[in-house]
Design an enzyme around this catalytic site. Sequence first.
Site, PDB file in Angstrom:
ATOM      1  N   GLU A 185      75.012  16.624  92.993  1.00  0.00           N
ATOM      2  CA  GLU A 185      76.430  16.228  93.019  1.00  0.00           C
ATOM      3  C   GLU A 185      77.318  17.445  92.730  1.00  0.00           C
ATOM      4  O   GLU A 185      78.419  17.584  93.249  1.00  0.00           O
ATOM      5  CB  GLU A 185      76.684  15.145  91.947  1.00  0.00           C
ATOM      6  N   ARG A 229      81.259   9.204  95.792  1.00  0.00           N
ATOM      7  CA  ARG A 229      81.420  10.669  95.635  1.00  0.00           C
ATOM      8  C   ARG A 229      81.671  11.352  96.987  1.00  0.00           C
ATOM      9  O   ARG A 229      81.075  12.399  97.303  1.00  0.00           O
ATOM     10  CB  ARG A 229      80.184  11.298  94.963  1.00  0.00           C
ATOM     11  N   SER A 263      76.981  14.664  85.535  1.00  0.00           N
ATOM     12  CA  SER A 263      75.746  14.244  86.214  1.00  0.00           C
ATOM     13  C   SER A 263      75.405  15.280  87.272  1.00  0.00           C
ATOM     14  O   SER A 263      76.225  15.581  88.138  1.00  0.00           O
ATOM     15  CB  SER A 263      75.944  12.897  86.907  1.00  0.00           C
TER      16      SER A 263
HETATM   17  C1  FAD Z   1      80.892  16.169  80.552  1.00  0.00           C
HETATM   18  C2  FAD Z   1      81.233  15.791  81.971  1.00  0.00           C
HETATM   19  C3  FAD Z   1      81.323  14.458  82.309  1.00  0.00           C
HETATM   20  C4  FAD Z   1      81.621  14.086  83.643  1.00  0.00           C
HETATM   21  N1  FAD Z   1      81.705  12.763  83.938  1.00  0.00           N
HETATM   22  C5  FAD Z   1      81.993  12.400  85.211  1.00  0.00           C
HETATM   23  C6  FAD Z   1      82.105  11.015  85.565  1.00  0.00           C
HETATM   24  O1  FAD Z   1      81.951  10.120  84.740  1.00  0.00           O
HETATM   25  N2  FAD Z   1      82.394  10.714  86.850  1.00  0.00           N
HETATM   26  C7  FAD Z   1      82.581  11.656  87.821  1.00  0.00           C
HETATM   27  O2  FAD Z   1      82.862  11.319  88.975  1.00  0.00           O
HETATM   28  N3  FAD Z   1      82.498  12.976  87.498  1.00  0.00           N
HETATM   29  C8  FAD Z   1      82.224  13.358  86.244  1.00  0.00           C
HETATM   30  N4  FAD Z   1      82.121  14.690  85.945  1.00  0.00           N
HETATM   31  C9  FAD Z   1      82.285  15.704  87.007  1.00  0.00           C
HETATM   32  C10 FAD Z   1      83.741  16.207  87.184  1.00  0.00           C
HETATM   33  O3  FAD Z   1      84.478  16.058  85.998  1.00  0.00           O
HETATM   34  C11 FAD Z   1      84.437  15.486  88.342  1.00  0.00           C
HETATM   35  O4  FAD Z   1      83.727  15.662  89.559  1.00  0.00           O
HETATM   36  C12 FAD Z   1      85.881  15.982  88.538  1.00  0.00           C
HETATM   37  O5  FAD Z   1      86.552  15.108  89.403  1.00  0.00           O
HETATM   38  C13 FAD Z   1      85.958  17.402  89.092  1.00  0.00           C
HETATM   39  O6  FAD Z   1      87.319  17.811  89.011  1.00  0.00           O
HETATM   40  P1  FAD Z   1      87.690  19.342  88.848  1.00  0.00           P
HETATM   41  O7  FAD Z   1      89.150  19.466  88.885  1.00  0.00           O
HETATM   42  O8  FAD Z   1      87.010  19.917  87.650  1.00  0.00           O
HETATM   43  O9  FAD Z   1      87.064  19.911  90.170  1.00  0.00           O
HETATM   44  P2  FAD Z   1      86.291  21.288  90.351  1.00  0.00           P
HETATM   45  O10 FAD Z   1      84.998  21.214  89.607  1.00  0.00           O
HETATM   46  O11 FAD Z   1      87.182  22.417  90.069  1.00  0.00           O
HETATM   47  O12 FAD Z   1      85.987  21.222  91.920  1.00  0.00           O
HETATM   48  C14 FAD Z   1      85.111  20.259  92.457  1.00  0.00           C
HETATM   49  C15 FAD Z   1      85.243  20.303  93.982  1.00  0.00           C
HETATM   50  O13 FAD Z   1      86.536  19.860  94.323  1.00  0.00           O
HETATM   51  C16 FAD Z   1      87.199  20.831  95.131  1.00  0.00           C
HETATM   52  N5  FAD Z   1      88.621  20.771  94.769  1.00  0.00           N
HETATM   53  C17 FAD Z   1      89.167  20.855  93.525  1.00  0.00           C
HETATM   54  N6  FAD Z   1      90.500  20.712  93.606  1.00  0.00           N
HETATM   55  C18 FAD Z   1      90.806  20.564  94.901  1.00  0.00           C
HETATM   56  C19 FAD Z   1      92.032  20.379  95.618  1.00  0.00           C
HETATM   57  N7  FAD Z   1      93.213  20.330  94.998  1.00  0.00           N
HETATM   58  N8  FAD Z   1      91.964  20.243  96.965  1.00  0.00           N
HETATM   59  C20 FAD Z   1      90.763  20.272  97.624  1.00  0.00           C
HETATM   60  N9  FAD Z   1      89.583  20.462  96.995  1.00  0.00           N
HETATM   61  C21 FAD Z   1      89.613  20.597  95.658  1.00  0.00           C
HETATM   62  C22 FAD Z   1      86.542  22.149  94.765  1.00  0.00           C
HETATM   63  O14 FAD Z   1      86.675  23.094  95.820  1.00  0.00           O
HETATM   64  C23 FAD Z   1      85.098  21.709  94.548  1.00  0.00           C
HETATM   65  O15 FAD Z   1      84.392  21.635  95.772  1.00  0.00           O
HETATM   66  C24 FAD Z   1      81.838  15.091  84.625  1.00  0.00           C
HETATM   67  C25 FAD Z   1      81.764  16.440  84.257  1.00  0.00           C
HETATM   68  C26 FAD Z   1      81.467  16.797  82.955  1.00  0.00           C
HETATM   69  C27 FAD Z   1      81.414  18.253  82.582  1.00  0.00           C
END
Ligand code: FAD
Length: 298
Positions: A293, A172, A223
Amino acid sequence: MIKAIATFLDDKKIEYSRDYALKSASSFRIGGSCAIAVFPRSENELVGALEALDGAGVRTEIIGRGSNILFGDGSLDMAMVFTGKMNSFEIDGRSVRADCGVSLAALSHTCAEKGLSGLEFACGIPGSIGGAVYMNAGAYGGCVSDVLVSSRAYDRKTGKTLDLTEHRFDYRHSVYMEKADLVCISASLVLKEGDAEDIKAKNSELLEERRKKQPLNYPSAGSYFKRPEGYFAAKLIDDLGLKGTRVGDAAVSEKHAGFVVNLGNASFDDVMRLEELVKGAVLKEFGVELCREVRVIK
Ligand SMILES: Cc1cc2nc3c(=O)[nH]c(=O)nc-3n(C[C@H](O)[C@H](O)[C@H](O)COP(=O)(O)OP(=O)(O)OC[C@H]3O[C@@H](n4cnc5c(N)ncnc54)[C@H](O)[C@@H]3O)c2cc1C
């Protein structure tokens, strides 16, 4: 200041919204509003908007699909740049290039259809590819760093774009987390050839596993805590009998102790107080320090 930015965005025909409600922009369904939300559709629009916002000294955060974010309540005097409209990708043989806003799960499914293996782990992760690169998202033994070969980044400090091949990936963790000025514009992956039916079967198995174990019927950010070295956060929390523990409408999920869920109307403070309670109990009983996280923007 925001008025001047709005005029600039109008001139450039870049989509935006003032006093934007954040609740529906986060999978946690928690949050107040931000002064301005910008929705670029291309690299040019993204870079243009960031140049203007940074030039004007407006505090700005990049948001993918908001699936790993806890927003503060109230009005946040800042801008959010949402990447969801930058959503095109190309597949050429085993190579995939995706704009930062592309849905990771959708990409995983498309690759499965095309008999490309490597993104099975991602079929149930609800985020964008940009967010997944930032977080080095992973599950079921796979993670972004296994398949990413390079990414295109915009450096908000220098105003330059660059192609990154070294991402300093760890659990992560990525270079994007270390250097807050870097924005991921797009990602290039290389996958393996495989059998489409086998890959799709694997995806279905992993999705079923999630449905069985995760509280997908409640809003959450996945998580809540990182895995502490040598332990599993969910097991430590479960062993303390904390499943179902509630502060306001924020609760430790009854189904999976690693998830904090929003039972309906949870506030930012509810989640923070629950986090403190869980962290304190785990530290006292096991001497293990849990780290969040989920990213907090307040
Ligand atoms: C039901 C559920 C299940 C999940 N299961 C998992 C899992 O199995 N494994 C896992 O790793 N995660 C999991 N997650 C967490 C999440 O889905 C991941 O961390 C995902 O990668 C976040 O992507 P996002 O586009 O939603 O990022 P966001 O939540 O929008 O942003 C997360 C971070 O990334 C930064 N960011 C976003 N886009 C960019 C960009 N283009 N450039 C620079 N920084 C950026 C943001 O500023 C922020 O700090 C889960 C979440 C949920 C709700």
